[in-house]
Design an enzyme around this catalytic site. Structure first.
Site, PDB file in Angstrom:
ATOM      1  N   LYS A  78      68.682  -3.466  22.899  1.00 44.75           N
ATOM      2  CA  LYS A  78      69.598  -2.264  23.190  1.00 44.75           C
ATOM      3  C   LYS A  78      69.394  -1.205  22.345  1.00 44.75           C
ATOM      4  CE  LYS A  78      74.755  -2.119  21.881  1.00 44.75           C
ATOM      5  NZ  LYS A  78      75.889  -2.992  21.169  1.00 44.75           N
ATOM      6  N   SER A 153      80.087  -3.359  24.161  1.00 46.79           N
ATOM      7  CA  SER A 153      79.315  -2.259  24.256  1.00 46.79           C
ATOM      8  C   SER A 153      78.047  -2.763  24.688  1.00 46.79           C
ATOM      9  CB  SER A 153      79.147  -1.488  22.979  1.00 46.79           C
ATOM     10  OG  SER A 153      78.422  -2.379  21.836  1.00 46.79           O
ATOM     11  N   SER A 177      80.834  -7.177  20.846  1.00 46.94           N
ATOM     12  CA  SER A 177      79.908  -6.376  21.875  1.00 46.94           C
ATOM     13  C   SER A 177      78.688  -7.349  22.293  1.00 46.94           C
ATOM     14  CB  SER A 177      79.469  -5.147  21.156  1.00 46.94           C
ATOM     15  OG  SER A 177      80.392  -4.107  21.292  1.00 46.94           O
TER      16      SER A 177
HETATM   17  N1  GLN Z   1      84.766  -3.172  21.891  1.00 50.51           N
HETATM   18  C1  GLN Z   1      84.797  -2.985  20.601  1.00 50.51           C
HETATM   19  C2  GLN Z   1      85.003  -1.543  20.123  1.00 50.51           C
HETATM   20  O1  GLN Z   1      85.134  -0.803  21.131  1.00 50.51           O
HETATM   21  C3  GLN Z   1      83.747  -3.831  19.876  1.00 50.51           C
HETATM   22  C4  GLN Z   1      82.423  -2.994  19.680  1.00 50.51           C
HETATM   23  C5  GLN Z   1      81.149  -3.592  19.228  1.00 50.51           C
HETATM   24  O2  GLN Z   1      81.308  -4.938  18.672  1.00 50.51           O
HETATM   25  N2  GLN Z   1      80.341  -2.782  19.028  1.00 50.51           N
HETATM   26  O3  GLN Z   1      84.710  -1.298  19.168  1.00 50.51           O
END
Ligand code: GLN
Length: 466
Positions: A78, A153, A177
């Site tokens: 990532k 994400s 994410s």
């Molecule tokens: N979707 C969640 C957010 O928008 C989690 C993001 C993540 O786990 N980095 O914050």
């Protein structure tokens, strides 16, 4: 041609050791898939130019007797995890040309193990989002239906695995994410206990919630990677050495009060079917009540932006990042940050600054911490009665691009994943088949703090059933 899409570390490493294939063969097959699919899917922001050289080195390691399971395995990383000397942008314009000056702890471990780093995976900017639509470099598409999101994400990391651009990948998980995109793309995704894996060399989004974890094709592969990357690191004072003991655990708690609203009927049906199958394997189930868990999202959207606003304050065009000259110093900060950050990132910085500001700190930030402690306690207590807590990973299957324009709607995608981050406990998403439209389903298992190993066991039992 090697079928990378269905190849696990388990199988590939045996083939490599038996000299049936080489790492160069594996990497070449991944490159073919990337060439064919990445134009449309946009899972990778960069494919490293030296992948074949890395693979040759791995083949030499094997030839000289290295028997490690990860030697020669192609992996995607990532774009918020630092690899020394390579670009790392967190999918932001702010860090478009930023080059890492050291290896993240996990990268050091994997490099020593002989992993081939294929490239950088697309993501929501600074890991904020649930659909990968917040990347400054365009969204990633779901390989099962390109009109739909891959989740986020870590959407790029999930798609890279699901479409055969690599064998496995790394993501980060602050509120879901890793698990939510794994679920949307039909693969396994695991978030370790907080502290289980060092965060050194990962770009911080929300430091008290972030964890690095694997995205893989099965539970055994997730365990293999976890065993390599977990452990105590002096560079991260929150990291610890987790126990390796595996106990046989069989009682599943189901938080019925929480599984009532906002879940698609077919998702719930798939969940119930999986639970029935586990019962046949000797698991017991127990309906449980988690009254505080429904406040997890509210707590998350106070504590996380507060930490985001602090962590991203260093990106000011002076110390790091894109710089746009203004008339005064303040003007330069303003111009640089306005140009460098996308809409969602700015929204969270503003929200975080607000909840930390004098006058609101007690009303929001402090109160949210108190509720966080209540949630931690709630899980501590419930795990005296049950060994796991199960939910669907997400309330829906992969949604369409643009479907969740209202940020609050988007935030609801994480309703089941966020509590594990709030409580710091480990959690895994396991694929559980497909909807009639061909979209993957996923089920989430959470375990007590530091019982990460038992997640792999229950996940393997779920896999027996699919
Ligand atoms: N979707 C969640 C957010 O928008 C989690 C993001 C993540 O786990 N980095 O914050």
């Amino acid at each position: 041609m090697i079928d990378i899409k269905n190849l696990t570390i388990e199988k590939a490493s045996v083939m490599l050791q038996n000299k049936e294939i080489t790492s160069v063969d594996l990497v070449s097959a991944c490159l073919e898939n990337i060439k064919e699919k990445n134009g449309e899917l946009n899972a990778l922001l960069e494919v490293f130019g030296d992948v074949l050289d890395q693979a040759k080195k791995a083949d030499e390691m094997i030839a000289s007797g290295n028997k490690g399971k990860l030697v020669g395995i192609p992996m995607v990383i990532k774009d918020n995890i630092l690899i020394n000397g390579r670009k790392v942008s967190a999918s932001s314009k702010m860090l478009e040309n930023y080059v890492a000056s050291y290896d993240a702890y996990v990268i050091k471990k994997l490099r020593d193990a002989g992993v081939v780093f294929m490239g950088r995976a697309n993501m929501d900017e600074f890991a904020m989002g649930s659909s990968t639509e917040n990347s400054a470099y365009g969204p990633t598409k779901n390989p099962y239906d390109t009109s739909r999101v891959p989740g986020g994400s870590s959407g790029g990391s999930a798609v890279a695995v699901a479409s055969g651009m690599c064998i496995v990948s790394l993501g980060t998980d602050t509120g879901g994410s890793i698990r939510q995109p794994a679920s949307f793309c039909g693969i396994v995704g695991m978030k370790p206990s907080y502290g289980g894996v060092s965060r050194s060399g990962t770009m911080a989004m929300s430091s008290s919630l972030d964890q690095i974890g694997p995205l893989t094709k099965n539970a055994e592969d997730a365990k293999i990677i976890f065993d390599y990357i977990s452990g105590k690191d002096e560079m991260d004072s929150t990291s610890i050495q987790l126990p390796n003991s595996i106990e046989s655990k069989k009682v599943i708690g189901i938080p019925r009060n929480w599984l009532k609203e906002g879940i698609d009927t077919d998702v719930m049906q798939n969940f119930e079917e999986q639970i029935e199958k586990l019962k046949k394997l000797g698991y017991e189930t127990k309906d449980i009540d988690l009254p505080y868990s429904k406040y997890s999202l509210a707590v998350y959207y106070i504590l996380m932006p507060a930490e985001v606003s602090t962590n991203l304050s260093r990106l000011d065009g002076v110390r790091y990042g894109l710089r746009k000259e203004g008339e005064t110093m303040f003007d330069s900060f303003k111009k640089s940050r306005s140009l460098g950050f996308g809409l969602e990132t700015r929204r969270r910085i503003i929200l975080g600054t607000y909840v930390l500001s004098h006058g609101y700190y007690d009303a929001y930030y402090n109160k949210a911490w108190k509720v966080r402690h209540a949630i931690e306690k709630e899980y501590e207590n419930i795990f005296k009665e049950v060994d796991f807590v199960f939910t669907p990973t997400a309330p829906t299957t992969a949604f369409r691009f643009g479907e969740k324009k209202d940020p609050l709607q988007m935030y609801l995608s994480d309703i089941f994943t966020v509590p594990a981050n709030i409580a710091g406990i480990p959690s895994i998403s396991i694929p559980t088949g497909f909807s009639k439209d061909g979209l993957p389903y996923g089920i989430q298992a959470m375990a007590p703090l530091y019982k990460d190993q038992s997640l792999f066991e229950v996940a393997k039992d779920i896999e027996k059933n699919i």
